[in-house]
Scaffold this motif. Structure first.
Motif, PDB file in Angstrom:
ATOM      1  N   CYS A 193       0.743  -1.271  -0.031  1.00 44.76           N
ATOM      2  CA  CYS A 193       0.060  -0.160  -0.063  1.00 44.76           C
ATOM      3  C   CYS A 193       0.843   1.212   0.231  1.00 44.76           C
ATOM      4  O   CYS A 193       0.617   2.394  -0.571  1.00 44.76           O
ATOM      5  N   ILE A 243      -0.253   5.225   0.704  1.00 44.14           N
ATOM      6  CA  ILE A 243      -1.394   5.523   1.791  1.00 44.14           C
ATOM      7  C   ILE A 243      -0.591   5.356   2.723  1.00 44.14           C
ATOM      8  O   ILE A 243       0.228   4.540   3.318  1.00 44.14           O
ATOM      9  N   GLU A 256      -4.480   7.854   6.761  1.00 37.20           N
ATOM     10  CA  GLU A 256      -5.552   7.411   5.914  1.00 37.20           C
ATOM     11  C   GLU A 256      -6.175   6.160   6.250  1.00 37.20           C
ATOM     12  O   GLU A 256      -7.543   5.978   6.014  1.00 37.20           O
ATOM     13  N   LYS A 257      -5.381   5.286   6.602  1.00 34.29           N
ATOM     14  CA  LYS A 257      -5.852   3.883   7.028  1.00 34.29           C
ATOM     15  C   LYS A 257      -6.859   4.017   8.185  1.00 34.29           C
ATOM     16  O   LYS A 257      -7.914   3.386   7.908  1.00 34.29           O
ATOM     17  N   GLN A 267      -8.464   6.576   9.017  1.00 39.93           N
ATOM     18  CA  GLN A 267      -9.823   7.263   8.748  1.00 39.93           C
ATOM     19  C   GLN A 267     -10.705   6.335   7.843  1.00 39.93           C
ATOM     20  O   GLN A 267     -11.837   6.335   8.255  1.00 39.93           O
ATOM     21  N   LYS A 268     -10.287   5.567   6.972  1.00 42.90           N
ATOM     22  CA  LYS A 268     -10.907   4.536   6.267  1.00 42.90           C
ATOM     23  C   LYS A 268     -11.478   3.334   7.138  1.00 42.90           C
ATOM     24  O   LYS A 268     -12.377   2.722   6.786  1.00 42.90           O
ATOM     25  N   ASN A 269     -10.680   3.272   8.154  1.00 43.80           N
ATOM     26  CA  ASN A 269     -10.899   2.047   9.150  1.00 43.80           C
ATOM     27  C   ASN A 269     -11.121   0.687   8.388  1.00 43.80           C
ATOM     28  O   ASN A 269     -11.971  -0.146   8.408  1.00 43.80           O
ATOM     29  N   GLN A 270     -10.025   0.500   7.433  1.00 42.37           N
ATOM     30  CA  GLN A 270      -9.912  -0.886   6.894  1.00 42.37           C
ATOM     31  C   GLN A 270      -8.607  -1.432   7.042  1.00 42.37           C
ATOM     32  O   GLN A 270      -7.458  -0.930   7.600  1.00 42.37           O
ATOM     33  N   SER A 307      -7.229  -5.000   2.478  1.00 48.78           N
ATOM     34  CA  SER A 307      -8.753  -4.427   1.721  1.00 48.78           C
ATOM     35  C   SER A 307      -8.521  -2.885   1.239  1.00 48.78           C
ATOM     36  O   SER A 307      -8.974  -2.667  -0.001  1.00 48.78           O
ATOM     37  N   LEU A 308      -7.596  -2.121   1.795  1.00 43.81           N
ATOM     38  CA  LEU A 308      -7.141  -0.886   1.277  1.00 43.81           C
ATOM     39  C   LEU A 308      -6.365  -1.109  -0.256  1.00 43.81           C
ATOM     40  O   LEU A 308      -6.874  -0.327  -1.169  1.00 43.81           O
ATOM     41  N   ASP A 359      -9.178  -2.297  -2.870  1.00 39.65           N
ATOM     42  CA  ASP A 359     -10.019  -1.153  -3.351  1.00 39.65           C
ATOM     43  C   ASP A 359      -9.366  -0.170  -3.891  1.00 39.65           C
ATOM     44  O   ASP A 359     -10.008   0.311  -4.900  1.00 39.65           O
ATOM     45  N   THR A 360      -8.009   0.100  -3.764  1.00 39.55           N
ATOM     46  CA  THR A 360      -7.570   1.112  -4.516  1.00 39.55           C
ATOM     47  C   THR A 360      -7.058   0.495  -5.858  1.00 39.55           C
ATOM     48  O   THR A 360      -7.320   1.178  -6.892  1.00 39.55           O
TER      49      THR A 360
END
Length: 231
Positions: free
Chosen positions: A57, A63, A67-68, A70-73, A77-78, A81-82
């Motif tokens: 990531c 990332i 940011e991790k 804030q997105k709570n993932q 998964s990040l 998704d990206t």
């Protein structure tokens, strides 16, 4: 001999300790990690280990930890998704994203309004429509830049900008008037005996106005008056 064969037969991938396997997986690229998910159940579990995807990531998508949070993932998964959003530009995304971040970091203390005026990234459908309209394919790195920021919003100049424009125009008028007077004085000193009159009016001052205008339109290389009068 039989004991050695028995020990070798018992040494399988499933019997290896977890830490050495995680160390081996840490050297794999994201493609290889995904392929490991289909090898066995244990490798599928180990290849989903979150710290393994943290490196990818940060390497491919830049990332941050904030940011991790804030997105709570999780990191995997990040990454997925990206990748599903901008995976087409994985070879260019990190370099272009860093360039945008450096530009914003430079502008933020100097011109924060310009940073706030940056638009969100364009959609793939919008870029496809542009390609269809112009009749050619855009380079992936060019598209990637627009996926991050789609240009800038039109911003009305602030009071400070308008004041600076007025000051600049006033200084320009003052400088032009001063130059005009200087050229008139030089003309009067050099051409006292060459006055011509047409209907009782001297042609000296219109000529000086024309020279002053030419001075501001195309300034000379060294700014000398001699070169101006010689044009």
């Amino acid at each position: 001999m039989a004991a050695m064969e028995t020990d070798t037969a018992q040494l399988t991938l499933e019997s290896l300790p977890t830490d050495p396997l995680l160390l081996i997986l840490s050297f794999l690229d994201y493609r290889d990690l995904i392929n490991c998910c289909y090898v066995s159940r244990r490798l599928s579990q180990l290849s989903s280990h979150d710290p393994l995807w943290r490196r990818h990531c940060k390497k491919y998508w830049l990332i941050s930890e904030e940011e991790k949070t804030q997105k709570n993932q999780c990191w995997k998964s990040l990454f997925i998704d990206t990748y599903s959003d901008v995976g087409r530009y994985i070879d260019h995304y990190a370099a272009i994203k860093k360039a945008w971040d450096d530009l914003k970091k430079y502008l933020e203390p100097r011109c924060p309004r310009m940073v706030l005026s940056l638009k969100e990234g364009a959609r793939e459908e919008d870029l496809d429509a542009v390609e269809a309209q112009i009749g050619c394919k855009l380079p992936d790195d060019y598209r990637c830049s627009y996926r991050i920021h789609n240009g800038q919003k039109l911003v009305v100049p602030g009071k400070w900008v308008l004041m600076n424009m007025k000051r600049w125009k006033k200084r320009r008028r003052r400088k032009k008037r001063k130059t005009r007077m200087m050229i008139q004085q030089i003309w009067m000193n050099q051409m006292k005996m060459m006055k011509r009159r047409d209907g009782g009016e001297s042609l000296m001052f219109p000529f000086a106005d024309a020279v002053a205008h030419a001075f501001f339109s195309k300034p000379s290389a060294d700014g000398s008056t001699r070169m101006i009068l010689g044009c």
